[in-house]
Design a protein around this motif. Structure first.
Motif, mmCIF file in Angstrom:
data_model
loop_
_atom_site.group_PDB
_atom_site.id
_atom_site.type_symbol
_atom_site.label_atom_id
_atom_site.label_comp_id
_atom_site.label_asym_id
_atom_site.label_seq_id
_atom_site.Cartn_x
_atom_site.Cartn_y
_atom_site.Cartn_z
ATOM 1 N N LEU A 172 0.826 -1.207 0.000
ATOM 2 C CA LEU A 172 0.000 0.000 0.000
ATOM 3 C C LEU A 172 0.860 1.257 0.000
ATOM 4 N N SER A 173 1.976 1.200 0.697
ATOM 5 C CA SER A 173 2.858 2.368 0.781
ATOM 6 C C SER A 173 3.512 2.696 -0.548
ATOM 7 N N ALA A 174 3.510 1.735 -1.467
ATOM 8 C CA ALA A 174 4.109 1.960 -2.784
ATOM 9 C C ALA A 174 3.072 1.904 -3.902
ATOM 10 N N LEU A 175 1.801 1.979 -3.554
ATOM 11 C CA LEU A 175 0.734 1.791 -4.537
ATOM 12 C C LEU A 175 0.847 2.813 -5.674
ATOM 13 N N ASN A 176 0.878 2.305 -6.905
ATOM 14 C CA ASN A 176 1.057 3.196 -8.058
ATOM 15 C C ASN A 176 0.192 2.785 -9.238
ATOM 16 N N PHE A 177 -0.965 2.195 -8.942
ATOM 17 C CA PHE A 177 -1.877 1.796 -10.024
ATOM 18 C C PHE A 177 -3.321 1.894 -9.540
ATOM 19 N N TYR A 178 -4.227 2.046 -10.515
ATOM 20 C CA TYR A 178 -5.652 1.984 -10.237
ATOM 21 C C TYR A 178 -6.093 0.521 -10.232
ATOM 22 N N VAL A 179 -7.189 0.272 -9.540
ATOM 23 C CA VAL A 179 -7.772 -1.064 -9.567
ATOM 24 C C VAL A 179 -8.656 -1.216 -10.790
ATOM 25 N N GLU A 180 -8.982 -2.443 -11.099
ATOM 26 C CA GLU A 180 -9.811 -2.752 -12.263
ATOM 27 C C GLU A 180 -11.172 -2.056 -12.146
ATOM 28 N N GLY A 181 -11.593 -1.442 -13.236
ATOM 29 C CA GLY A 181 -12.885 -0.765 -13.269
ATOM 30 C C GLY A 181 -12.754 0.738 -13.364
ATOM 31 N N ILE A 182 -11.644 1.284 -12.886
ATOM 32 C CA ILE A 182 -11.390 2.725 -13.041
ATOM 33 C C ILE A 182 -10.793 2.921 -14.425
ATOM 34 N N THR A 183 -11.448 3.719 -15.232
ATOM 35 C CA THR A 183 -11.013 3.872 -16.628
ATOM 36 C C THR A 183 -10.094 5.072 -16.835
ATOM 37 N N ALA A 184 -10.005 5.940 -15.826
ATOM 38 C CA ALA A 184 -9.124 7.111 -15.948
ATOM 39 C C ALA A 184 -7.681 6.671 -16.060
ATOM 40 N N GLU A 185 -6.870 7.516 -16.687
ATOM 41 C CA GLU A 185 -5.434 7.238 -16.805
ATOM 42 C C GLU A 185 -4.716 7.856 -15.627
ATOM 43 N N LEU A 186 -3.867 7.068 -14.992
ATOM 44 C CA LEU A 186 -3.118 7.543 -13.848
ATOM 45 C C LEU A 186 -1.877 8.299 -14.325
ATOM 46 N N PRO A 187 -1.707 9.561 -13.930
ATOM 47 C CA PRO A 187 -0.507 10.307 -14.345
ATOM 48 C C PRO A 187 0.753 9.632 -13.845
ATOM 49 N N LYS A 188 1.811 9.777 -14.596
ATOM 50 C CA LYS A 188 3.098 9.202 -14.211
ATOM 51 C C LYS A 188 3.957 10.250 -13.520
#
Length: 361
Positions: free
Chosen positions: A345-361
């Motif tokens: 959790l402390s290193a979480l860097n992705f969305y879970v399945e179902g979220i369609t937005a793009e996560l900024p890098k």
């Protein structure tokens, strides 16, 4: 004994007595405690809650402590300057309350080994530098449940500050728990790239409202999104502070950061000479994350469901990140019944399945 020896001995005794008196006086001096805030104490959000914790320290320890704070400190080089000045001013423990202060705290802590530093929401530690955090994602699970039940458009909005693990945890947790009670729900995310900027936060809220959301969450510190939601007639949740001025709607509940128990405990350890560097991550069960009043704008059965979930999280019966949960790309993250470890959790860097937005890098 000759006169010179007598004078020398007398002078040494006087010096020793003087040193003893000075040492005793220093021991009786109040502990100086400093706080550095990324926003104003009047933001009615995150920095406001930290300052309530500072005031709780004063109320608890009275004349044993002297506290001070510097507000509106940008994350970056200016933070290092402020921290340095706080150490030079004689503060023996300094609380830096924003993620972006981390490297500045590391640098200043190395220069002042006799001063204790504590950094909120960070992960870097040393012998004189501790970290502390709150499991905000636990609160997001509760308000996500309310959001999933209350949305009529099936579009929930989320204003993010920065794409760091702490914020990503909250987005994922809110979505997962909204989805559990409403399989049709969508999560719309707008990044404000600020912790506190009412104008940017208002713009982010306006963009989400224009996109059709009728329930909105935020991980930013001002009440500007609440005001925008009030104009649009949609529902919101207070962030960090209760934001009670917007009850009973748009603000229908809140996630409250109650830092007082932590600050009181750590100052107590300082006064007792027992402070040690540590990593502390507290949640609902510790009283650091609180769910604010759920107003009558929410049906009784939804309120009951949300409070029951909060109780299960607080008791340790349930963890918000319990599998099966997939990553956004469909790959398995947590198997059925598997619970996410703190390190993940402390290193979480992705969305879970179902979220369609793009996560900024």
């Amino acid at each position: 004994m000759n006169r010179r020896s007598f004078l020398t001995t007398t002078a040494m005794a006087a010096a020793t007595m003087s040193l003893g008196i000075a040492t005793s006086a220093r021991a009786d001096e109040p502990l100086k405690v400093g706080y550095i805030y990324v926003g104003p104490v009047g933001d009615m959000g995150y920095s406001f809650q930290h300052d309530l914790g500072r005031k709780a320290v004063e109320e608890t320890y009275g004349d044993k402590v002297i506290t001070s704070y510097v507000e509106n400190v940008p994350e970056g080089p200016d933070a290092e300057r402020v921290l340095t000045q706080m150490a030079l001013d004689g503060n023996k423990i300094i609380f830096a309350t924003s993620f972006g202060f981390m490297d500045a705290v590391v640098n200043v802590a190395a220069k002042f080994p006799d001063v204790k530093f504590e950094h909120a929401t960070g992960y870097k530690r040393s012998a004189n530098m501790a970290t502390y955090d709150a499991r905000f994602y636990e609160g997001r699970a509760v308000i996500g449940t309310i959001a999933g039940r209350m949305t009529k458009t099936n579009k929930i909005g989320y204003i993010g500050s920065y794409p760091i693990p702490e914020v990503i945890q909250g987005i994922n947790s809110a979505y997962l728990h909204a989805k559990k009670v409403n399989p049709e729900v969508e999560m719309k995310v707008v990044w404000a790239y600020t912790w506190f900027d009412p104008a940017k936060e208002a713009d982010a809220a306006a963009a989400l409202i224009a996109d059709g959301v009728d329930v909105m969450m935020q991980h930013t510190d001002s009440t500007a999104p609440q005001a925008k939601a009030q104009e649009a007639g949609i529902l919101t949740f207070g962030q960090a502070s209760d934001m009670a001025a917007f009850k009973p709607r748009p603000r229908v509940s809140s996630i409250i950061d109650n830092w007082a128990p932590y600050y009181i405990d750590r100052i107590g350890l300082m006064l007792d000479g027992k402070w040690e560097s540590a990593a502390t991550w507290s949640g609902i069960g510790d009283g650091v994350v609180e769910i604010g009043e759920i107003t009558d704008a929410i049906p009784a059965e939804v309120k009951e469901e949300a409070l029951a979930l909060a109780a299960k999280i607080g008791s340790g019966e349930y963890h918000p990140f319990t599998g099966p949960i997939n990553k956004q790309d469909g790959s398995v993250w947590l198997a059925d019944g598997e619970v996410a470890e703190d390190s993940a959790l402390s290193a979480l860097n992705f969305y879970v399945e179902g979220i369609t937005a793009e996560l900024p890098k």
